[in-house]
Motif scaffolding. Structure first.
Motif, PDB file in Angstrom:
ATOM      1  N   SER A  78       0.834  -1.207   0.000  1.00  0.00           N
ATOM      2  CA  SER A  78       0.000   0.000   0.000  1.00  0.00           C
ATOM      3  C   SER A  78       0.864   1.250   0.000  1.00  0.00           C
ATOM      4  O   SER A  78       0.592   2.212  -0.722  1.00  0.00           O
ATOM      5  CB  SER A  78      -0.916   0.015   1.227  1.00  0.00           C
ATOM      6  OG  SER A  78      -1.787  -1.082   1.200  1.00  0.00           O
ATOM      7  N   PHE A  80       2.340   1.821  -3.462  1.00  0.00           N
ATOM      8  CA  PHE A  80       1.359   2.452  -4.345  1.00  0.00           C
ATOM      9  C   PHE A  80       1.233   3.936  -4.025  1.00  0.00           C
ATOM     10  O   PHE A  80       1.159   4.775  -4.917  1.00  0.00           O
ATOM     11  CB  PHE A  80      -0.022   1.790  -4.205  1.00  0.00           C
ATOM     12  CG  PHE A  80      -0.230   0.610  -5.099  1.00  0.00           C
ATOM     13  CD1 PHE A  80      -0.155   0.730  -6.481  1.00  0.00           C
ATOM     14  CD2 PHE A  80      -0.535  -0.622  -4.558  1.00  0.00           C
ATOM     15  CE1 PHE A  80      -0.369  -0.360  -7.307  1.00  0.00           C
ATOM     16  CE2 PHE A  80      -0.756  -1.728  -5.376  1.00  0.00           C
ATOM     17  CZ  PHE A  80      -0.658  -1.588  -6.753  1.00  0.00           C
ATOM     18  N   TRP A 138       1.642   7.161  -6.422  1.00  0.00           N
ATOM     19  CA  TRP A 138       0.464   7.991  -6.631  1.00  0.00           C
ATOM     20  C   TRP A 138       0.778   9.459  -6.390  1.00  0.00           C
ATOM     21  O   TRP A 138       0.370  10.324  -7.146  1.00  0.00           O
ATOM     22  CB  TRP A 138      -0.647   7.521  -5.699  1.00  0.00           C
ATOM     23  CG  TRP A 138      -1.893   8.335  -5.700  1.00  0.00           C
ATOM     24  CD1 TRP A 138      -2.623   8.704  -6.787  1.00  0.00           C
ATOM     25  CD2 TRP A 138      -2.586   8.842  -4.562  1.00  0.00           C
ATOM     26  NE1 TRP A 138      -3.724   9.417  -6.394  1.00  0.00           N
ATOM     27  CE2 TRP A 138      -3.724   9.517  -5.030  1.00  0.00           C
ATOM     28  CE3 TRP A 138      -2.348   8.787  -3.195  1.00  0.00           C
ATOM     29  CZ2 TRP A 138      -4.635  10.123  -4.174  1.00  0.00           C
ATOM     30  CZ3 TRP A 138      -3.254   9.383  -2.352  1.00  0.00           C
ATOM     31  CH2 TRP A 138      -4.380  10.047  -2.839  1.00  0.00           C
ATOM     32  N   THR A 179      -4.762   2.827  -7.235  1.00  0.00           N
ATOM     33  CA  THR A 179      -4.105   1.532  -7.124  1.00  0.00           C
ATOM     34  C   THR A 179      -4.654   0.543  -8.157  1.00  0.00           C
ATOM     35  O   THR A 179      -3.896  -0.251  -8.707  1.00  0.00           O
ATOM     36  CB  THR A 179      -4.222   0.941  -5.704  1.00  0.00           C
ATOM     37  OG1 THR A 179      -5.594   0.724  -5.373  1.00  0.00           O
ATOM     38  CG2 THR A 179      -3.588   1.860  -4.682  1.00  0.00           C
TER      39      THR A 179
END
Length: 143
Positions: free
Chosen positions: A5, A8, A12, A110
């Motif tokens: 996570s 990602f 991002w 994601t």
């Protein structure tokens, strides 16, 4: 899952005005020898080798009335002070009453960044401190 996570998130928003953080979760294994006050295993309980070779005895996935865990694995996280919000979950719930769409945008990113192969969901926490993300995967890589 926290590591994936976070990876990602860095893709991002490499230089965001406010950073999102994922807190660490820890696993604790409780064994009979760790707690001598636990009663003996119920009749017929046998040692069972579980994930990663952990041996459990009389393990129960439910702590209902009259059930005493003999052993178990527990996930724990530090306490987060403040208003805890669940932004989305892993079965389609999306909190629309909040004024912040960052968690929904992150989940969407994601999915897009992985070409539809993965999606971080179950985004929850306090402010910009998120906890316990789950990852949906088309290859079923995350359990």
């Amino acid at each position: 899952m926290r590591h994936t996570s976070k990876m990602f998130y860095c893709r991002w928003s490499p230089d965001p005005p406010k950073r999102i953080k994922f807190i660490h979760a820890h696993l604790i294994e409780v064994r009979p020898e760790d707690n001598p006050d636990l009663p003996p295993p119920p009749p017929g309980a046998t040692d069972v080798e579980g994930d990663k070779g952990a041996v459990t005895r009389g393990r129960s996935s439910s702590f209902g009335e009259g059930v005493t865990p003999m052993t178990g694995m527990f996930a724990v996280e530090r306490f987060i002070e403040g208003q805890y919000l669940k932004h989305n979950n892993n079965s389609g719930f999306i909190e629309n009453d909040q004024h912040r769409m960052t968690p929904q945008a992150f989940s969407h990113f994601t999915h897009t960044a992985s070409s539809g192969g993965e999606m971080v969901v179950d985004v929850q926490g306090v402010g910009d401190l998120w906890t316990d993300p789950q990852i949906h995967s088309d290859k079923l890589r995350y359990g």
